[in-house]
Design an enzyme around this catalytic site. Sequence first.
Site, PDB file in Angstrom:
ATOM      1  N   GLU A 179       0.221   4.200   0.651  1.00 19.66           N
ATOM      2  CA  GLU A 179      -0.434   5.273   1.394  1.00 19.66           C
ATOM      3  C   GLU A 179       0.593   6.053   2.210  1.00 19.66           C
ATOM      4  O   GLU A 179       1.512   5.477   2.783  1.00 19.66           O
ATOM      5  CB  GLU A 179      -1.497   4.690   2.337  1.00 19.66           C
ATOM      6  CG  GLU A 179      -2.613   3.967   1.599  1.00 19.66           C
ATOM      7  CD  GLU A 179      -3.478   3.140   2.536  1.00 19.66           C
ATOM      8  OE1 GLU A 179      -3.003   2.833   3.648  1.00 19.66           O
ATOM      9  OE2 GLU A 179      -4.605   2.818   2.154  1.00 19.66           O
TER      10      GLU A 179
ATOM     11  N   ARG B 213       0.855  -1.192   0.000  1.00 19.68           N
ATOM     12  CA  ARG B 213       0.000   0.000   0.000  1.00 19.68           C
ATOM     13  C   ARG B 213       0.889   1.239   0.000  1.00 19.68           C
ATOM     14  O   ARG B 213       1.681   1.427   0.926  1.00 19.68           O
ATOM     15  CB  ARG B 213      -0.910   0.021   1.232  1.00 19.68           C
ATOM     16  CG  ARG B 213      -1.847  -1.184   1.347  1.00 19.68           C
ATOM     17  CD  ARG B 213      -3.010  -1.098   0.379  1.00 19.68           C
ATOM     18  NE  ARG B 213      -3.795  -2.312   0.349  1.00 19.68           N
ATOM     19  CZ  ARG B 213      -4.854  -2.552   1.123  1.00 19.68           C
ATOM     20  NH1 ARG B 213      -5.225  -1.660   2.022  1.00 19.68           N
ATOM     21  NH2 ARG B 213      -5.529  -3.683   1.005  1.00 19.68           N
TER      22      ARG B 213
ATOM     23  N   GLU C 103     -10.115  -1.646  13.567  1.00 22.92           N
ATOM     24  CA  GLU C 103     -10.514  -2.588  12.520  1.00 22.92           C
ATOM     25  C   GLU C 103      -9.357  -3.527  12.187  1.00 22.92           C
ATOM     26  O   GLU C 103      -8.226  -3.089  11.978  1.00 22.92           O
ATOM     27  CB  GLU C 103     -10.923  -1.807  11.265  1.00 22.92           C
ATOM     28  CG  GLU C 103     -11.304  -2.695  10.105  1.00 22.92           C
ATOM     29  CD  GLU C 103     -10.422  -2.453   8.890  1.00 22.92           C
ATOM     30  OE1 GLU C 103      -9.964  -3.464   8.332  1.00 22.92           O
ATOM     31  OE2 GLU C 103     -10.192  -1.297   8.533  1.00 22.92           O
TER      32      GLU C 103
ATOM     33  N   ARG D 147      -0.671   2.187  13.038  1.00 24.23           N
ATOM     34  CA  ARG D 147      -1.247   0.921  12.579  1.00 24.23           C
ATOM     35  C   ARG D 147      -1.137   0.678  11.072  1.00 24.23           C
ATOM     36  O   ARG D 147      -1.729  -0.278  10.560  1.00 24.23           O
ATOM     37  CB  ARG D 147      -2.710   0.835  12.998  1.00 24.23           C
ATOM     38  CG  ARG D 147      -3.636   1.864  12.352  1.00 24.23           C
ATOM     39  CD  ARG D 147      -5.068   1.611  12.789  1.00 24.23           C
ATOM     40  NE  ARG D 147      -6.016   2.455  12.078  1.00 24.23           N
ATOM     41  CZ  ARG D 147      -7.340   2.354  12.193  1.00 24.23           C
ATOM     42  NH1 ARG D 147      -7.851   1.434  13.000  1.00 24.23           N
ATOM     43  NH2 ARG D 147      -8.138   3.142  11.524  1.00 24.23           N
ATOM     44  N   HIS D 148      -0.420   1.518  10.365  1.00 21.35           N
ATOM     45  CA  HIS D 148      -0.295   1.362   8.917  1.00 21.35           C
ATOM     46  C   HIS D 148       1.146   1.050   8.510  1.00 21.35           C
ATOM     47  O   HIS D 148       2.088   1.589   9.071  1.00 21.35           O
ATOM     48  CB  HIS D 148      -0.752   2.630   8.181  1.00 21.35           C
ATOM     49  CG  HIS D 148      -2.233   2.840   8.198  1.00 21.35           C
ATOM     50  ND1 HIS D 148      -2.857   3.614   9.142  1.00 21.35           N
ATOM     51  CD2 HIS D 148      -3.207   2.350   7.399  1.00 21.35           C
ATOM     52  CE1 HIS D 148      -4.163   3.614   8.920  1.00 21.35           C
ATOM     53  NE2 HIS D 148      -4.402   2.842   7.868  1.00 21.35           N
TER      54      HIS D 148
ATOM     55  N   ARG E  31      -1.257  -6.436  12.144  1.00 19.96           N
ATOM     56  CA  ARG E  31      -2.245  -5.694  12.940  1.00 19.96           C
ATOM     57  C   ARG E  31      -2.971  -6.622  13.908  1.00 19.96           C
ATOM     58  O   ARG E  31      -3.274  -6.240  15.041  1.00 19.96           O
ATOM     59  CB  ARG E  31      -3.251  -4.978  12.037  1.00 19.96           C
ATOM     60  CG  ARG E  31      -4.113  -3.994  12.816  1.00 19.96           C
ATOM     61  CD  ARG E  31      -5.117  -3.240  11.952  1.00 19.96           C
ATOM     62  NE  ARG E  31      -4.470  -2.330  11.019  1.00 19.96           N
ATOM     63  CZ  ARG E  31      -5.143  -1.461  10.267  1.00 19.96           C
ATOM     64  NH1 ARG E  31      -6.468  -1.405  10.334  1.00 19.96           N
ATOM     65  NH2 ARG E  31      -4.507  -0.670   9.437  1.00 19.96           N
TER      66      ARG E  31
ATOM     67  N   SER F  25     -11.648  -6.700   6.950  1.00 22.02           N
ATOM     68  CA  SER F  25     -12.661  -6.122   6.076  1.00 22.02           C
ATOM     69  C   SER F  25     -13.133  -7.230   5.135  1.00 22.02           C
ATOM     70  O   SER F  25     -12.312  -7.980   4.601  1.00 22.02           O
ATOM     71  CB  SER F  25     -12.075  -4.954   5.273  1.00 22.02           C
ATOM     72  OG  SER F  25     -13.077  -4.309   4.538  1.00 22.02           O
TER      73      SER F  25
END
Length: 553
Positions: free
Chosen positions: A327, A325, A476, A333-334, A527, A479
């Site tokens: 991002e 990712r 979370e 948490r990323h 996570r 998903s």
Amino acid sequence: MSSEPERPPPAPEAGVPAATVSNKQRKRDARKAEKAAKYAQQQKPAAEDPSPEHGQQKQQQPAAAEDDPSAANYGDVLPGEILPAAVPDGPWAEIGRLDKAAAGRSVLVRASAQAVYRGSKTKNVAFIELRRGMSTVQCVLAGSAQMMLFALSLPKESIVVVEGAVALLDNPLRYTTVREVEIQVRKLYCISRAAPKLPISVEDAGRSAEEFAKAEAKGVPLPCVGQDTRLDYRVIDLRTAAGQAVFRVQHQVENKFREYLSSKDFISIHTPKLISGSSEGGAAVFKLEYKNGKCACLAQSPQLHKQMAICGGFCRVFEVGSVFRAEDSNTHRHLCEFVGLDAEMEIMRHYFEVCDIVDGLFVELLRHLNENCKTELEAINRQYPFEPVKYLESTLRLSYEEGIQMLKEAGTEIEPMADLNTEAEKKLGQLVREKYDTDFFILYRYPLAARPFYTMPCYDNPAYSNSFDVFLRGEEIISGAQRIHEPELLAKRAVEHGIDKSSIKWYIESFRYGTPPHGGFGAGLERVVMLFCGLNNIRKASCFPRDPQRLSP
């Protein structure tokens, strides 16, 4: 026996008969004897004793250099050598399995020298604390002054081989994991010397907040190893008890994921990580130059290909693999690269069948970790205190609208028909724990606008979707959803999400050949471990994390 036994030094072992010693071995022995003499002449001060059982005491000067009958029983290995010829054949012992039953046995171990020091009560005795994985044991050397001087010259974290006898202790130790026995050393060889000065110490990296607070209160602050420094020298940081424990827990999570899904007739597949277009939509994708001037992307998930596996006739599939990712999320948490736990399956009646798999998997997983990782969880808890996860035998399921109502009643304003932000997730987790006494729950029927392009809209209200998220400790971790298996609707949704249809033409075309309704879910391994272990940052649950700022080591 006591932790510092008052006993005569053990007699040296008989040497190998001269007739059986090769010229090469004689040369080795001569070199080792020469080294021993040099060590004796150096007369360096000893390291101070760091253990609770022994006071700090400077090393006494060794006796003058003399013929050393123990010279063949210690020393550094030669370049390219794995073990000296003097090391006896025999099975290697695991430090963590040494107990009372092993007393009197000869053992051979290889481990890291966590600490080396001279005894405070008996000056002609030296101690080595050995560490292998999460286990530590005390070793005692007595007799040869040159051998002890060699031991005291070893830098911390050097890799050594010890051969000796297991001896029962009168008083259990407090600072090693093996507490009832010690090893009386007969042979000691250094396989790999660590640098004399390490950038960080395992001891400092393994301290808890409580230890820092106590030291601060006494006016003697301790060295604090920051997170960036830990990650710069990750190979040392991983040697702490908590560091070792985290990845043993992670191993169990991955194994249980595979084991449980295999028991439910899922099969493991491996999907490509180089693809021609975005797999999730949006701009958060790593692009790179492919062959013949083509552009490729690193897969943001195995989503498209695991669906295609269902198109290919597999009823249930799963994958454990890398996910990328791009991002710019510098959060706790990323990560830019993580390990995905993904599954996809046919749906026979309702997408809650996917929720049922998640429910069974994670209830079984949480139970398994609590029952089989007690030692690891205790080690983590000593450095990073946390409360055990609360969960229900049948996982709580709330609709998105029910969750939003709980937040509104608690005074938290939520943007209508939007995804939950981090603050709202944490607040909802707190409310659910207070009302239902669980840290683990499923929130389903999300607004369609908050989900990826391949998510199936609700047939009764297309503003919502057949989707769900799963939360642990207010964050979370999973998903999931039913996927669109109708090619025209799928193409329309891709365009609405800004995805070039031509870049995923192969994916859309797969659904023109007859595809059953299906759904699945994805979780991030790091996570899951972070939240189960109550860690404050996902980087602690990633061996060598990759985030927007870090591409090494």
